[in-house]
Design an enzyme around this catalytic site. Structure first.
Site, mmCIF file in Angstrom:
data_model
loop_
_atom_site.group_PDB
_atom_site.id
_atom_site.type_symbol
_atom_site.label_atom_id
_atom_site.label_comp_id
_atom_site.label_asym_id
_atom_site.label_seq_id
_atom_site.Cartn_x
_atom_site.Cartn_y
_atom_site.Cartn_z
ATOM 1 N N GLU A 123 52.553 -0.328 70.741
ATOM 2 C CA GLU A 123 51.801 0.571 70.245
ATOM 3 C C GLU A 123 50.585 0.553 70.383
ATOM 4 O O GLU A 123 49.687 1.597 70.100
ATOM 5 C CB GLU A 123 52.285 0.903 68.836
ATOM 6 C CG GLU A 123 52.285 -0.325 67.702
ATOM 7 C CD GLU A 123 53.073 -0.193 66.654
ATOM 8 O OE1 GLU A 123 53.445 0.998 66.299
ATOM 9 O OE2 GLU A 123 53.185 -1.144 65.833
ATOM 10 N N ARG A 133 61.512 -5.307 60.983
ATOM 11 C CA ARG A 133 59.992 -5.419 61.525
ATOM 12 C C ARG A 133 59.303 -6.046 60.303
ATOM 13 O O ARG A 133 59.374 -5.610 58.957
ATOM 14 C CB ARG A 133 59.739 -3.922 61.652
ATOM 15 C CG ARG A 133 58.181 -3.986 62.330
ATOM 16 C CD ARG A 133 57.652 -2.723 62.769
ATOM 17 N NE ARG A 133 57.265 -1.703 61.429
ATOM 18 C CZ ARG A 133 56.719 -0.546 61.704
ATOM 19 N NH1 ARG A 133 56.820 -0.062 62.839
ATOM 20 N NH2 ARG A 133 56.740 0.236 60.643
ATOM 21 N N HIS A 186 53.273 8.608 58.130
ATOM 22 C CA HIS A 186 54.191 7.733 57.528
ATOM 23 C C HIS A 186 54.992 8.644 56.297
ATOM 24 O O HIS A 186 56.155 8.744 56.089
ATOM 25 C CB HIS A 186 53.845 6.605 56.754
ATOM 26 C CG HIS A 186 53.797 5.398 57.690
ATOM 27 N ND1 HIS A 186 53.010 4.055 57.654
ATOM 28 C CD2 HIS A 186 54.489 5.031 58.592
ATOM 29 C CE1 HIS A 186 53.362 3.411 58.289
ATOM 30 N NE2 HIS A 186 54.224 3.865 59.045
ATOM 31 N N CYS A 189 61.427 2.994 69.720
ATOM 32 C CA CYS A 189 61.956 3.403 68.171
ATOM 33 C C CYS A 189 60.832 4.497 67.627
ATOM 34 O O CYS A 189 61.003 4.772 66.393
ATOM 35 C CB CYS A 189 61.845 2.166 67.376
ATOM 36 S SG CYS A 189 60.037 1.468 67.215
ATOM 37 N N ARG A 225 46.794 10.230 63.984
ATOM 38 C CA ARG A 225 48.474 10.827 63.653
ATOM 39 C C ARG A 225 48.451 11.352 62.297
ATOM 40 O O ARG A 225 49.250 12.150 62.188
ATOM 41 C CB ARG A 225 49.456 9.836 64.009
ATOM 42 C CG ARG A 225 49.457 8.520 63.065
ATOM 43 C CD ARG A 225 50.492 7.506 63.464
ATOM 44 N NE ARG A 225 51.580 7.556 62.781
ATOM 45 C CZ ARG A 225 52.430 6.461 62.792
ATOM 46 N NH1 ARG A 225 52.289 5.455 63.177
ATOM 47 N NH2 ARG A 225 53.559 6.749 62.065
ATOM 48 N N ARG A 253 61.672 -0.737 58.624
ATOM 49 C CA ARG A 253 60.248 -0.718 58.347
ATOM 50 C C ARG A 253 60.168 -1.216 56.815
ATOM 51 O O ARG A 253 60.272 -0.534 55.897
ATOM 52 C CB ARG A 253 59.602 0.775 58.185
ATOM 53 C CG ARG A 253 59.695 1.655 59.466
ATOM 54 C CD ARG A 253 59.214 2.884 59.256
ATOM 55 N NE ARG A 253 58.610 3.480 60.509
ATOM 56 C CZ ARG A 253 59.394 4.660 61.263
ATOM 57 N NH1 ARG A 253 60.499 4.905 60.694
ATOM 58 N NH2 ARG A 253 58.706 5.174 62.164
ATOM 59 N N ASN A 257 54.744 6.767 68.439
ATOM 60 C CA ASN A 257 53.810 7.254 67.192
ATOM 61 C C ASN A 257 52.616 6.863 67.611
ATOM 62 O O ASN A 257 51.431 7.491 67.494
ATOM 63 C CB ASN A 257 54.297 7.199 65.769
ATOM 64 C CG ASN A 257 55.943 7.668 65.739
ATOM 65 O OD1 ASN A 257 56.379 8.246 66.617
ATOM 66 N ND2 ASN A 257 56.323 7.227 64.675
ATOM 67 N N ASP A 258 52.602 5.525 67.213
ATOM 68 C CA ASP A 258 51.199 4.688 67.484
ATOM 69 C C ASP A 258 50.472 4.894 68.833
ATOM 70 O O ASP A 258 49.457 4.941 68.951
ATOM 71 C CB ASP A 258 51.023 3.639 66.635
ATOM 72 C CG ASP A 258 50.917 3.551 65.118
ATOM 73 O OD1 ASP A 258 50.088 3.952 64.840
ATOM 74 O OD2 ASP A 258 51.804 2.771 64.534
#
Ligand code: PEP
Ligand code: MG
Length: 601
Positions: free
Chosen positions: A449, A348, A207, A520, A483, A311, A472-473
């Protein structure tokens, strides 16, 4: 993402003796030249112990502001505590709140500032350690708990003081050097016009990287021993494009970079040239990922087709100082919908937990593996009254401003989507008719994810109105690669054939159920990943605003009909590196315009 190797070493081509080049992982693009300032995010700091007599009243004001801030934080922490939180965690918060309302305690601290000219931090520390000493040596469990409460209170107050403008020891225009840095600290420090940031820990998929990119602050991560190598005051150049930290850059180096002019500008120099349609006429929707309010102004100039991922844990909590008040949320969503225009916004729901837990870290409740913990929709369903219901109400109240879709983070089972849908219907029914609008249905999407969600994408596609793959996740969980951990960052790649197999599965399930599938995660902005994703059946992408133009240009340069063959090669490849190599060859074969977009050719 596949970062460059993170070995540290001297650049043999360095033209002058003092210049050193340290290799790093490039986590947010851009170039910054400035003076290194070390920052300790790990714990509270008392930067100075005494003050001048004429600073006394300003210091008392600083203390009072910190107390107010700490009280506000405690309220938010309380709201964010999951229902399953221990009684001890709640008791710890209550005890701190009580002390912050205890006038006798506060007056003792103020007296110490006024009479002994102690700094606010030193006064807080002295008064609380005196309290602790009075309890010291006792085996009494009650007194032991009280001592813990005092330590927690000291930490909270010192942190609150440190975040006060006057207590922050970061010079404007600095390059921050830290061992690790929470994304929310970067948000707060960015008000001091930080030029760049370098950390020892962290990864390009964290993040922190998302926030740095949004703030257009070049970020390097994974520089071993950076605190020892770069003391405060050292001139540095951060190259967030190539992954280099240049210590004591020579005038020649600075000039080379100045000519390159690679610093990101707020608005694009050239407006978007044509729609995101491939060379053979296939339209792909390209939306924007938004984490900060100030990014909203980039949507139009960069030609975003609305917001594909807002986000909210960053948008609401990061920038504006931990406010989840429903009315404030309504205003924030209205502004996002206004900026997104007819194309609409995908909001989200709060993805609190994981690597970004600003309000919980000092409240005594710890998770050993927060990425696998009470995160995203799990947390929302754990505390519907505090988090989920107010957020849904605010969204209903804001949605007359434009098309709105709602996205659920960290979904594992379709049942989670159904439960949120039921709560949304209840909240809609409770709102006065004048504010809620006639339509109780809210398009609800699920982030894919968690591997279980991808494996059962067919059931998820039945429960949700759309699916958005968070690469990403997903890569983190499929590959068992944290990550945020630099040591394994090179292993984190959405281009791994195992991750791609799941993306293919999700795309097929979406097609069968007539449920749109988009991506995304960062892979949507990766030039080598995009044709593979399209070949697997992905129809829409959402990327950070600075990547919009590159992705559009890429789409215009490639033939969609050729992407399935590349996707098949990728699925059969042995590893992520082989997929990347196939994608590079494929792009070269597509012709000059596509090949020119290859990163680090
Ligand atoms: C993802 O996981 O790919 C994603 C888009 O969500 P975040 O990066 O906010 O976890
Ligand atoms: Mg995610």
């Amino acid at each position: 993402m596949d970062p460059p190797p993170s070995a540290t070493g001297m650049d043999p081509a360095s033209p002058e003796g003092r210049e050193r080049v340290l290799t790093a992982t490039a986590a947010a693009p851009g170039v910054a030249v400035g003076t290194a300032t070390q920052y300790d995010a790990s714990g509270p700091v008392v930067s100075h112990s005494s003050i001048a007599p004429d600073e006394v009243e300003a210091e008392v004001a600083l203390l009072d502001a910190a107390v107010a801030r700490a009280r506000q934080e405690l309220e938010t922490v309380g709201a964010l505590l999951p229902a399953a939180a221990t009684d001890e965690a709640q008791a710890l918060l209550d005890a701190q709140a009580l002390m912050l309302r205890d006038e006798e305690f506060l007056e003792t601290v103020r007296r110490r500032i006024r009479e002994m000219h102690a700094s606010a931090g030193a006064a807080v520390r002295a008064v609380l350690s005196a309290h602790r000493e009075r309890m010291g040596g006792s085996d009494d469990a009650y007194l032991g708990d009280r001592a813990d409460e005092l330590v927690a209170l000291e930490t909270r107050l010192l942190r609150a003081l440190r975040h006060g403008e006057a207590a922050l020891s970061i010079e404007a225009h600095a390059v921050l050097i830290a061992r690790a840095l929470p994304a929310t600290d970067l948000l707060r420090l960015s008000r001091h016009r930080l030029l760049g940031c370098v950390t020892e820990e962290g990864s390009a998929a964290s993040h922190l990287a998302v926030v740095a990119e949004a703030l257009q602050i070049p970020l390097l991560v994974g520089v071993p021993q950076v605190l020892q190598a770069v003391p405060s005051g050292t001139p540095v150049l951060v190259d967030g494009d190539a992954g280099r930290l240049i210590v004591h850059p020579t005038s020649h180096t600075r000039e080379r970079y100045r000519r390159r002019g690679s610093v990101l500008t707020t608005a694009p120099e050239t407006p978007p040239d044509g729609p995101p349609i491939t060379a053979d006429g296939h339209a792909v929707t390209v939306r924007a990922n938004i984490g900060l309010e100030k990014e909203l102004e980039l949507l139009a100039p960069y030609g975003a087709q609305g917001i594909g991922l807002l986000r909210t844990e960053l948008y609401l909590l990061g920038d504006t100082g931990l406010s989840l008040a429903e009315d404030e949320q309504v205003g924030a969503y209205r502004r996002a919908l206004d900026a997104a225009g007819e194309a609409g916004a995908t909001v989200r729901l709060l993805d609190v937990g994981g690597d970004e837990q600003p309000p919980r870290c000092s409240c005594g409740l710890r998770e050993n593996a927060p990425m696998l913990g009470a995160r995203g929709v799990r947390r929302l369903l754990d505390c519907p009254d505090e988090l989920l219901r107010p957020q849904l109400r605010a969204l209903f109240r804001a949605r007359s401003r434009g098309p709105l879709r709602v996205l659920l983070p960290m979904v594992t089972d379709p049942e989670e989507v159904r439960r949120v849908r039921a709560v949304a219907a209840e909240e809609h029914a409770r709102l006065p008719a004048a504010v809620r609008g006639p339509d109780s249905s809210l398009p609800l999407g699920a982030m894919v994810e968690v591997p279980a969600a991808a494996l059962r994408a067919d059931a998820l596609a039945e429960a949700a109105d759309f699916l958005s793959v968070g690469t990403n996740d997903l890569a983190q969980f499929v590959l068992a690669v944290d990550r945020t951990n630099e040591c394994v960052a090179a292993r984190h790649s959405a281009l791994h054939p195992a991750v791609l197999q799941l993306v293919q599965r999700v795309a097929a399930a979406g097609r069968a159920a007539d449920c749109p599938v988009e991506v995304c995660g960062e892979a949507a902005a990766d030039v080598e990943a995009v044709p593979v994703l399209l070949g697997l059946g992905v129809e829409a992408l959402s990327v950070a605003p600075p990547h919009l133009l590159r992705v559009r240009r890429l789409l215009q340069a490639i033939r969609h009909a050729d992407t399935p063959a590349l996707a098949q090669e990728a699925l059969a490849a042995p590893d992520a590196a082989a997929v990347r190599a196939h994608a590079r060859d494929w792009l070269r074969a597509q012709g000059g315009a596509a090949a020119a977009l290859l990163q680090n050719p």
